[in-house]
Design an enzyme around this catalytic site. Structure first.
Site, mmCIF file in Angstrom:
data_model
loop_
_atom_site.group_PDB
_atom_site.id
_atom_site.type_symbol
_atom_site.label_atom_id
_atom_site.label_comp_id
_atom_site.label_asym_id
_atom_site.label_seq_id
_atom_site.Cartn_x
_atom_site.Cartn_y
_atom_site.Cartn_z
ATOM 1 C CD GLU A 69 -7.018 44.034 -11.243
ATOM 2 O OE1 GLU A 69 -8.233 43.995 -10.981
ATOM 3 O OE2 GLU A 69 -6.207 44.769 -10.612
ATOM 4 N N GLY A 82 -12.474 36.905 3.728
ATOM 5 C CA GLY A 82 -12.828 35.542 4.120
ATOM 6 C C GLY A 82 -13.861 34.947 3.172
ATOM 7 C CG ASP A 257 -7.578 53.979 -9.720
ATOM 8 O OD1 ASP A 257 -7.258 54.528 -8.655
ATOM 9 O OD2 ASP A 257 -6.808 53.273 -10.394
ATOM 10 N NE ARG A 317 -16.565 43.504 9.959
ATOM 11 C CZ ARG A 317 -16.468 43.061 8.722
ATOM 12 N NH1 ARG A 317 -16.410 43.920 7.726
ATOM 13 N NH2 ARG A 317 -16.411 41.781 8.474
ATOM 14 C CD GLU A 456 -14.330 48.398 -0.568
ATOM 15 O OE1 GLU A 456 -13.844 47.293 -0.878
ATOM 16 O OE2 GLU A 456 -13.843 49.155 0.301
ATOM 17 C CB ALA A 471 -18.405 43.252 1.299
#
Ligand code: ADP
Length: 488
Positions: A69, A82, A257, A317, A456, A471
């Protein structure tokens, strides 16, 4: 808990509160660097929801796993979200007698993305979404609230809400499971390049504060680096409209990346120009405003400076965002009453964000509609007419102007609330091309051996537009698939 500050700080705080930053092993000193084990069965890049899910699944299949990470804390966009997960046929739907099916969810995802998504991937998502939610609840011990939310574009209410209405609950529990399985999680460790031999990916070269390290992966590498919403140059390259003028809700780690690294091995990408803005974000920071979830509870309307509604409040959206940018000042004003505030519970769930909005004068609470309207210089007479009309639609059971879906509940007594907001970049639908086994495909349509991707960083699952709460379903479903496949 998480939206009051700018995203990076907010999420560090949230995870610290959640006790998540501590256990992440840090590659911080030269001594440590010498001591760090670098040979594993599986290397996962990115410690968001997709990466941790893949790591856990691979470790449960017996693989030794390291997660790299680049940021100082884990969680990525997942922790900022959320955390709601769309799950057709879920336990709350059953209790409430809401009929749903895999087919209906499939159709909603396809339609919501203008039928541009890859049907095979969407089938997998739809078939496995309930399993994913059940896995989170039963195996990972994520606690869910006793309510659902109705996200725009879904035909029925099907989105489960983790405790505290935050993805931190999911990340915290995934990290606890990763610790239980002795998965090594290295923060401040940035994957720079994929290593390959004979057309097979064999490891990852990473940089740390103390120098470079190469991690070898005998079984394979999983890219779970998230999207590129925080990389303005990359956004503009694929969609010039998404320039610096548009703020972003995303984690600073969302810089694409994984896509850039895989492209060097001839990986194919898809749908890169489809970049989603979330319609109701902070007008100065771009942070997604969770107090605005009163809209998803079906209890608010959106009006413009002229005091008029301009879009169905539970539309997709992208549709709402586009409509907002066409209004005076490029902002919308969300209006609701005290009973909506209480029923939705948004103030209790997000007290810090609420106070900050009041302090910043982005939210007003007032006894009368006039007073609330005047605070933002909204046409008060029009707003009163708009509210009266809306209440009539509620009484008649049909919204004649915008055909708002769900139950129509009229506004009652004050106090009233108005919140100003505007769209900000939220999700990048495009990314690496994968097959249903989460194997990365090259530009000739062949599988790149040893390389998997989930979350994603991948494309093709949401088409032009991702629906809310899809998602989390995506990252858990395909995180599990990637973890299973890489550890085979
Ligand atoms: P997803 O929802 O797909 O899991 P997230 O945004 O939640 O995506 O998580 C992606 C994570 O990957 C973030 O924590 C981000 O900081 C991390 N990341 C991105 N690029 C790299 C990289 N080059 N090396 C290591 N970690 C990375």
């Amino acid at each position: 808990m998480k939206q009051k500050l700018i995203p990076a700080v907010a999420f560090t705080m949230a995870l610290t509160i959640a006790g998540c930053s501590k256990p992440a092993t840090s590659a911080s000193s030269a001594d440590n660097k010498e001591a760090i084990k670098t040979d594993y069965d599986v290397v996962v890049v990115g410690a968001g929801g997709a990466g941790l899910t893949a790591a856990i699944t691979a470790a449960e299949n017996g693989a030794s796993v390291v997660v790299l990470e680049k940021q100082g804390t884990i969680g990525g966009n997942t922790a900022l979200s959320g955390g709601e997960i769309a799950a057709p046929g879920n336990w709350l739907q059953q209790e409430q007698g809401i009929e749903d099916s895999v087919e209906l969810f499939y159709e909603d995802v396809m339609k919501g993305g203008d039928y541009k998504a890859n049907p095979e991937l969407v089938h997998k998502l739809a078939e496995k979404a309930l399993d994913a939610a059940t896995w989170l609840r039963d195996d990972i011990h994520v606690e869910f609230e006793d309510k659902m939310l109705f996200f725009g574009g879904h035909s029925v209410m099907r989105s489960l809400v983790p405790n505290g209405e935050t993805g931190v609950e999911i990340i915290k529990k995934l990290k606890a499971k990763a610790d239980e399985l002795n998965i090594t999680v290295l923060t401040n460790t940035k994957a720079e390049e994929l290593e390959s031999t004979d057309n097979t990916v064999t490891g990852v070269k990473a940089s740390t504060k103390d120098g470079d390290l190469t991690f070898t992966a005998t079984k394979g590498v999983v890219l779970a680096t998230g999207g590129f919403g925080s990389n303005i140059e990359m956004r503009k390259e694929y969609n010039p409209e998404m320039d610096e003028k548009i703020l972003s809700t995303c984690s600073p780690g969302s810089t694409g990346d994984g896509i850039t690294m895989a492209e060097k091995l001839n990986a194919a990408t898809v749908d890169m120009s489809y970049i989603q803005t979330y319609p109701t974000c902070d007008i100065t920071s771009g942070t997604l405003l969770y107090v605005g979830d009163v809209r998803l509870a079906g209890r608010s309307i959106l009006v413009n400076k002229e005091g008029k509604r301009f879009v169905e409040e539970l539309e997709r959206r992208d549709v709402i965002s586009k409509a907002v940018t066409e209004q005076t000042g490029g902002v919308s004003y969300m209006f609701w009453d005290e009973s909506a505030m209480e029923a939705s519970g948004v103030k209790d769930a997000h007290p810090e964000e609420y106070e900050k909005l009041i302090k910043d004068k982005h939210l007003v609470k007032a006894d009368t509609i006039e007073e609330a309207a005047e605070f933002f210089d909204i046409d008060a007479d029009n707003l009163k007419k708009t509210v009266a009309n809306y209440n009539q639609y509620c009484a008649d059971g049909k919204d004649l102007e915008f055909n708002k879906r769900g139950d129509l509940v009229p506004f009652g007594e004050g106090p009233y609330y108005i919140m100003v907001s505007q769209p900000a970049v939220h999700h990048t639908m495009g990314g690496l091309v994968i097959n249903t086994n989460a194997e990365v495909q090259d530009t000739d349509g062949n599988t790149i051996k040893g390389l998997y991707a989930c979350g994603e960083v991948t494309g093709g699952i949401h088409g032009t537009n991702r629906l809310g709460s899809d998602a989390i379903a995506d990252i858990i479903v395909f995180g599990k698939v990637a973890g299973e496949q890489v550890s085979k």
